[in-house]
Design a protein around this motif. Sequence first.
Motif, PDB file in Angstrom:
ATOM      1  N   ILE A  61      -6.533  -6.213   2.979  1.00 40.31           N
ATOM      2  CA  ILE A  61      -5.469  -5.782   2.597  1.00 40.31           C
ATOM      3  C   ILE A  61      -5.197  -4.434   3.273  1.00 40.31           C
ATOM      4  CG2 ILE A  61      -4.083  -6.093   0.992  1.00 40.31           C
ATOM      5  CD1 ILE A  61      -5.099  -8.421   0.059  1.00 40.31           C
ATOM      6  N   GLY A  62      -5.816  -2.923   2.462  1.00 36.80           N
ATOM      7  CA  GLY A  62      -5.718  -2.109   2.129  1.00 36.80           C
ATOM      8  C   GLY A  62      -5.610  -1.885   3.974  1.00 36.80           C
ATOM      9  N   THR A  93      -7.769   0.782   2.002  1.00 37.28           N
ATOM     10  CA  THR A  93      -6.329   2.078   1.788  1.00 37.28           C
ATOM     11  C   THR A  93      -7.176   3.253   2.519  1.00 37.28           C
ATOM     12  OG1 THR A  93      -4.678   0.684   0.946  1.00 37.28           O
ATOM     13  CG2 THR A  93      -4.281   2.889   1.629  1.00 37.28           C
ATOM     14  N   GLY A  98      -9.978  -7.694  -0.798  1.00 38.89           N
ATOM     15  CA  GLY A  98      -9.399  -6.395  -1.204  1.00 38.89           C
ATOM     16  C   GLY A  98      -9.296  -4.971   0.110  1.00 38.89           C
ATOM     17  N   MET A  99     -10.563  -4.870   0.891  1.00 35.93           N
ATOM     18  CA  MET A  99     -10.029  -4.053   1.916  1.00 35.93           C
ATOM     19  C   MET A  99      -9.835  -4.255   2.520  1.00 35.93           C
ATOM     20  SD  MET A  99     -14.002  -2.617   1.947  1.00 35.93           S
ATOM     21  CE  MET A  99     -13.596  -0.949   3.048  1.00 35.93           C
ATOM     22  N   PRO A 132      -9.779  -2.338  -4.795  1.00 33.04           N
ATOM     23  CA  PRO A 132     -10.038  -2.449  -3.292  1.00 33.04           C
ATOM     24  C   PRO A 132      -9.138  -3.002  -2.554  1.00 33.04           C
ATOM     25  CG  PRO A 132     -10.607  -4.560  -5.022  1.00 33.04           C
ATOM     26  CD  PRO A 132     -10.353  -4.470  -5.253  1.00 33.04           C
TER      27      PRO A 132
END
Lengths: 180, 216
Positions: free
Chosen positions: A62-63, B114, A59-60, B109
């Motif tokens: 992707i961010g 981000t 997820g990180m 996450p």
Amino acid sequence: MGKYTNELTRAMERLGEHPKVRIIGQSTLWDGHALFRTWKNVPVEKRWELPVFEDFQMGMTIGLAMQDWIPLSIYPRMDFIILAANQLTNHLANIRLVSNGKWKRHIIIRVTVGATEPLYSGLQHSQDHTETLRTLSRGEVDVVELHSWEDVFPAYEYALLRTDKKPTILVEYSNLYNGE
Amino acid sequence: MFREKQRDISWTVEQLREFESKVGDVFETAAIHGPVHLSYGNEDYLIDLFQYVNSQDWVFSTWRNHYHALLHGVPPEYLMERILAGHSIGFQAPDNHFFTSAIVNGILPIAVGTALGLKWNLSGRMVWCFVGDMAAESGVFYEAVKYSARNELPIHFVVEDNGLSTNTPTQEAWGMKKPKAVSLGIHQELTEKYVSYFKYERTKYPHQGIGKWIHF
């Protein structure tokens, strides 16, 4: 080091030259697995150590890509990336579709099938889930197998420079790390 | 609040409710080929909160995202267009830095990544991540707050607690015999700067739709 590992090292150096690439994952700063030696020449400020939280790491990843970074997200065993299947299939594989291509997603994922020779790393460290990754990715992430040292550098360079910015998973084989 | 007011919010409680009411009316005609999750009762808190959210900040939301989108400046016409096209639960507005997911905990996450990217970019912008009470009780939430606080990431989590996850009483499902406010499961010193929390009651709309036409 053999040709396979030499080429991985050369590929990491190539990626390390890019101002937007950051290597993220466990043992990017502290030696904890066989991949570590391949980025020894990449400046430490381009490596970001993470805790062990595989799905969170995906997820990180992707961010970070959404903020115009090119994360090289590393999973030292294929067995471990299975824990990231949620973010892979529910977000990374959907992110182009739900945003009409507007969310940035230039991501490189490096994963290794654990060794069986000269040391057998065991049932939980040696599985090959490549086809599972393809299924989960549904064509939205390229899954590329690096069966030979000759495959390595061109594949990483393509993943870095590809104009469509499509995410790429590069599959390595630990059994080749100790070859000639 | 930990920062200065960033903007005035023109939306009123009545206008927000009217938007949701319109969606509900259309949904009831079976014209929307997808689920909708409507909000009601949390308007005052959100209107106040979004004064502190800069229009260039990033907002992460869930399947129940209409209020967050409108208050962050997403054009209501565009939001309604996407809702009518059946994309309410996965609504995205990249031009407004607005991301949602219909996976419980899924945004956490990504929001943290981000925030790390914004910090590396020296952008001065921050992330606002909205979750419900079930997500806030999860291990992923604990990881997100712990990692963000220790790395001083520009992110703030907002927990909207209506006590329910679909129709499951959150605290009872976690084994609490006498339900009370969400426990957050993390040390208080981490929450002060990084987490806001408010409680409201589900008084009008059910988990999905308006409770008449279809249960998905």
